[in-house]
Design a protein around this motif. Structure first.
Motif, short mmCIF file in Angstrom:
data_model
loop_
_atom_site.label_atom_id
_atom_site.label_comp_id
_atom_site.label_asym_id
_atom_site.label_seq_id
_atom_site.Cartn_x
_atom_site.Cartn_y
_atom_site.Cartn_z
N THR A 1 59.91 0.34 31.64
CA THR A 1 60.17 -1.13 31.52
C THR A 1 61.14 -1.70 32.43
OG1 THR A 1 59.83 -0.74 29.19
CG2 THR A 1 60.45 -2.95 30.05
N GLY A 2 60.68 -2.88 33.24
CA GLY A 2 61.36 -3.60 34.24
C GLY A 2 61.42 -2.53 35.45
N SER A 3 62.42 -2.65 36.20
CA SER A 3 62.78 -1.82 37.28
C SER A 3 64.11 -0.67 37.39
CB SER A 3 63.16 -2.73 38.55
OG SER A 3 61.93 -3.57 38.68
N PRO A 4 63.92 0.42 37.74
CA PRO A 4 65.03 1.22 37.81
C PRO A 4 66.22 0.67 38.56
CG PRO A 4 63.50 2.11 39.16
CD PRO A 4 62.73 0.92 38.45
N VAL A 5 67.43 1.33 38.11
CA VAL A 5 68.49 1.07 39.04
C VAL A 5 69.13 2.42 39.57
CG1 VAL A 5 71.09 0.26 39.09
CG2 VAL A 5 69.02 -1.09 37.93
N VAL A 6 69.38 2.49 40.62
CA VAL A 6 69.96 3.99 41.44
C VAL A 6 71.39 3.60 41.22
CG1 VAL A 6 70.15 5.42 43.28
CG2 VAL A 6 67.83 4.70 42.61
N GLU A 7 72.13 4.45 40.47
CA GLU A 7 73.64 4.38 40.41
C GLU A 7 74.18 5.21 41.28
OE1 GLU A 7 74.35 5.11 36.09
OE2 GLU A 7 74.45 2.94 35.66
N ARG A 8 73.68 6.29 41.57
CA ARG A 8 74.21 7.30 42.83
C ARG A 8 73.16 7.97 43.61
NH1 ARG A 8 76.05 12.70 43.71
NH2 ARG A 8 74.50 13.24 41.96
N ASP A 9 73.35 7.69 44.90
CA ASP A 9 72.15 8.65 45.81
C ASP A 9 73.11 9.21 46.92
OD1 ASP A 9 70.21 9.59 46.90
OD2 ASP A 9 70.35 7.70 48.57
N ASP A 10 72.94 10.58 46.86
CA ASP A 10 73.75 11.58 47.81
C ASP A 10 72.76 12.51 48.35
OD1 ASP A 10 75.49 13.11 49.21
OD2 ASP A 10 76.45 14.16 47.37
#
Length: 233
Positions: A207-216
């Motif tokens: 639902t809605g849009s995902p949020v990336v909290e960390r990307d390595d």
């Protein structure tokens, strides 16, 4: 450590459970292949593609609205893949990815490299070129661009369904060990789901849009080196 039902993995391979219709798996696979080349391991590390059928897990097709919400996020992670929103009529969005996943399993009977090429080509066909990869003729046309794939043999395998039973048997056997698409398994027992990325859906899953909290993305170098070390890692 390896969980109950986890697959056996040969040294020099990374078992990848994923769905072709999963954008996050597409990011992971692109990064694995890039890291493999950067560390000059193209001849030493191979991906063993397995299917984690999201349409079966969720008892519903991979929804276009969910993918539409994910695309801007994954595009920011891997812009060079050329992601585009679906350019065709919404009614032509593939209601199933099972035939495409089956085709990758059929190509794997030819070689792991053939399966690697076809898997990535089908992902780009869907997410970049807006092709309906549920259709046999589209799958075979995409396969014709893959140097290691025998297209005639692939078509015969799709017609007789010989790869479908193997794909589904493996999926059923290991489904409970897989946390989602993508999930990687290694010969030393290490496993990881969606490596390098932590995300959340603020409004609830799908639902809605995902949020990336960390990307390595740097973790992928460690992963391909781990595959070379195998059981000695």
């Amino acid at each position: 450590m390896t969980g109950v039902g986890a697959p056996e993995v040969r040294d020099g391979t990374i078992v990848v459970y994923s769905d072709i219709a999963c954008p996050w798996a597409t990011v992971a696979i692109a990064r694995l292949l890039r890291a493999r080349t950067e560390f000059a391991l193209d001849e030493d590390v191979h991906l063993d593609h397995r299917s984690f059928l999201l349409e079966d897990v969720n008892s519903a097709p991979v929804a276009k609205r969910v993918v539409d919400a994910e695309l801007p996020v994954v595009q920011a992670l891997e812009p060079e893949l050329g992601w585009t929103s679906w350019q065709g009529d919404p009614s032509t969005w593939p209601v199933t990815a099972a035939p495409a996943n089956e085709a990758v399993h059929a190509a794997k009977r030819q070689s792991l490299r053939a399966a690697e090429e076809l898997d990535l080509a089908l992902r780009l066909a869907l997410f970049r070129d807006s092709r309906c990869i549920a259709l046999r003729h589209e799958i075979l046309d995409v396969a014709s661009s893959c140097p290691s794939v025998d297209v005639e043999a692939l078509g015969a395998a799709l017609d007789d369904g010989s790869a479908r039973a193997t794909m589904m048997r493996d999926y059923r056997e290991h489904r409970d060990a897989v946390r989602g698409s993508p999930h990687l398994f290694f010969a030393d027992g290490y496993e990881v789901h969606n490596p390098g990325v932590e995300l959340r859906w603020p409004d609830g899953p799908g639902t809605g849009s995902p949020v990336v909290e960390r990307d390595d993305p740097e973790v992928y170098g460690d992963l391909v080196r781990r595959a070379v070390m195998g059981s000695k890692a």
